[in-house]
Design a protein around this motif. Structure first.
Motif, mmCIF file in Angstrom:
data_model
loop_
_atom_site.group_PDB
_atom_site.id
_atom_site.type_symbol
_atom_site.label_atom_id
_atom_site.label_comp_id
_atom_site.label_asym_id
_atom_site.label_seq_id
_atom_site.Cartn_x
_atom_site.Cartn_y
_atom_site.Cartn_z
ATOM 1 N N SER A 3 0.726 -1.248 -0.031
ATOM 2 C CA SER A 3 0.042 0.127 0.022
ATOM 3 C C SER A 3 0.865 1.059 0.134
ATOM 4 O O SER A 3 0.534 2.280 -0.587
ATOM 5 N N ALA A 4 1.800 1.282 0.938
ATOM 6 C CA ALA A 4 2.878 2.424 0.761
ATOM 7 C C ALA A 4 3.316 2.651 -0.410
ATOM 8 O O ALA A 4 3.396 4.004 -0.790
ATOM 9 N N GLU A 5 3.724 1.692 -1.154
ATOM 10 C CA GLU A 5 4.678 1.945 -2.442
ATOM 11 C C GLU A 5 3.392 2.445 -3.347
ATOM 12 O O GLU A 5 3.674 3.257 -4.105
ATOM 13 N N ILE A 28 -4.988 11.072 -5.036
ATOM 14 C CA ILE A 28 -3.722 10.079 -4.674
ATOM 15 C C ILE A 28 -4.610 8.534 -4.069
ATOM 16 O O ILE A 28 -4.401 7.755 -4.750
ATOM 17 N N GLN A 29 -5.496 8.486 -3.600
ATOM 18 C CA GLN A 29 -6.197 7.525 -3.175
ATOM 19 C C GLN A 29 -6.897 7.013 -4.332
ATOM 20 O O GLN A 29 -6.883 5.626 -4.620
ATOM 21 N N ALA A 30 -7.392 7.797 -5.112
ATOM 22 C CA ALA A 30 -8.231 7.041 -6.629
ATOM 23 C C ALA A 30 -7.027 6.404 -7.299
ATOM 24 O O ALA A 30 -7.230 5.604 -7.950
ATOM 25 N N ARG A 31 -6.070 7.002 -7.600
ATOM 26 C CA ARG A 31 -4.769 6.470 -8.404
ATOM 27 C C ARG A 31 -4.230 5.316 -7.718
ATOM 28 O O ARG A 31 -3.976 4.557 -8.620
ATOM 29 N N SER A 32 -4.113 5.273 -6.632
ATOM 30 C CA SER A 32 -3.476 4.356 -5.843
ATOM 31 C C SER A 32 -4.185 3.151 -5.495
ATOM 32 O O SER A 32 -3.799 1.878 -5.642
ATOM 33 N N GLY A 33 -5.467 3.190 -5.384
ATOM 34 C CA GLY A 33 -6.449 2.284 -5.018
ATOM 35 C C GLY A 33 -6.601 1.998 -3.607
ATOM 36 O O GLY A 33 -7.033 1.153 -3.011
ATOM 37 N N VAL A 34 -5.699 2.941 -2.930
ATOM 38 C CA VAL A 34 -5.637 2.751 -1.387
ATOM 39 C C VAL A 34 -6.511 3.742 -0.772
ATOM 40 O O VAL A 34 -6.538 4.602 -1.048
ATOM 41 N N HIS A 42 0.462 5.113 7.112
ATOM 42 C CA HIS A 42 1.773 4.931 6.464
ATOM 43 C C HIS A 42 2.602 6.432 6.514
ATOM 44 O O HIS A 42 3.731 6.563 6.519
ATOM 45 N N PHE A 43 1.741 7.618 6.334
ATOM 46 C CA PHE A 43 2.391 8.815 6.115
ATOM 47 C C PHE A 43 1.468 9.909 6.848
ATOM 48 O O PHE A 43 0.430 9.572 7.340
ATOM 49 N N ASP A 44 2.426 11.016 7.010
ATOM 50 C CA ASP A 44 1.788 12.021 7.993
ATOM 51 C C ASP A 44 1.065 13.119 6.937
ATOM 52 O O ASP A 44 1.624 14.025 6.975
ATOM 53 N N GLY A 45 0.156 12.546 6.491
ATOM 54 C CA GLY A 45 -0.593 13.319 5.462
ATOM 55 C C GLY A 45 -0.260 13.583 4.364
ATOM 56 O O GLY A 45 0.781 12.947 3.563
ATOM 57 N N LEU A 51 6.540 14.232 0.206
ATOM 58 C CA LEU A 51 8.003 14.043 0.456
ATOM 59 C C LEU A 51 8.750 12.786 0.070
ATOM 60 O O LEU A 51 9.560 13.001 -0.471
ATOM 61 N N ALA A 52 7.886 11.714 0.434
ATOM 62 C CA ALA A 52 8.357 10.460 0.162
ATOM 63 C C ALA A 52 8.395 10.246 -1.429
ATOM 64 O O ALA A 52 9.739 9.877 -1.840
#
Length: 190
Positions: A3-5, A28-34, A42-45, A51-52
């Protein structure tokens, strides 16, 4: 892919396409499916995820460039290899594009990967110019740091001009011109 990747890769693509301001958590959610829960697990918003993603893009830029810089041949040939490498010119640079985003430039943490990768790029190009001077390829009175900065600027400016003109010709002309200034002959359609 974890999911993070998936989140990082989706964010990288969206940042390249839309910039930071135009990249929403929903996109981001739509593109990643996550789902949103995974994103905040996994991330601070958005900023942490961006940044990652930016660090990953900077790493990839360095890796691609270094393959040319440390390849075989003279310093001049390695510089030419980097300037003339296959790239999606009309899409622009995934790192350079973010320098036009005020939200990135105004945030020290988000700007850091950009500053670092461009400083590295200028430095590596300067190293190759100095190597070329030592080997008699380039004039001894060149300032390697200034020439390294100029070569990096040629690439970034070439992207901007090509995108504006909707043709790769301004990029190709700029890189040919830089190589000519260094005394390197490169065929027009190399």
């Amino acid at each position: 892919m974890s999911s993070a990747e998936r989140l990082i890769e989706a964010t990288r693509e969206l940042l390249w396409e839309r910039g930071y301001a135009g990249t929403s958590p929903k996109a981001i959610q739509a593109r990643s499916g996550v789902g949103v829960g995974s994103m905040y697990h996994h991330f601070d918003g958005k900023a942490g995820l961006a940044l990652a993603a930016m660090r990953r893009s900077a790493h990839d830029l360095k890796e691609t460039a270094e393959a040319h810089f440390s390849g075989s041949g003279t310093a001049g040939r390695r510089i030419a290899s980097y300037l003339r490498r296959e790239r999606d010119v009309l899409r622009g640079c995934p790192i350079g594009r973010l320098t036009m985003d005020a939200d990135v430039i105004d945030n020290d943490a988000l700007r850091a990967p950009l500053d670092e990768v461009f400083a590295w790029l200028r430095g590596r190009l300067a190293d190759l110019v100095a190597e070329g001077q030592e080997n008699g390829e380039f004039a001894p009175d060149l300032d390697p740091q200034a020439v390294g900065a100029m070569l990096a600027a040629v690439v970034q400016g070439g992207y901007v001009m090509a995108r504006s003109a909707d043709t790769t010709e301004p990029f190709d002309a700029a890189t040919r011109g830089a190589l000519c200034l260094l005394g390197l002959r490169v065929p027009q359609h190399a």
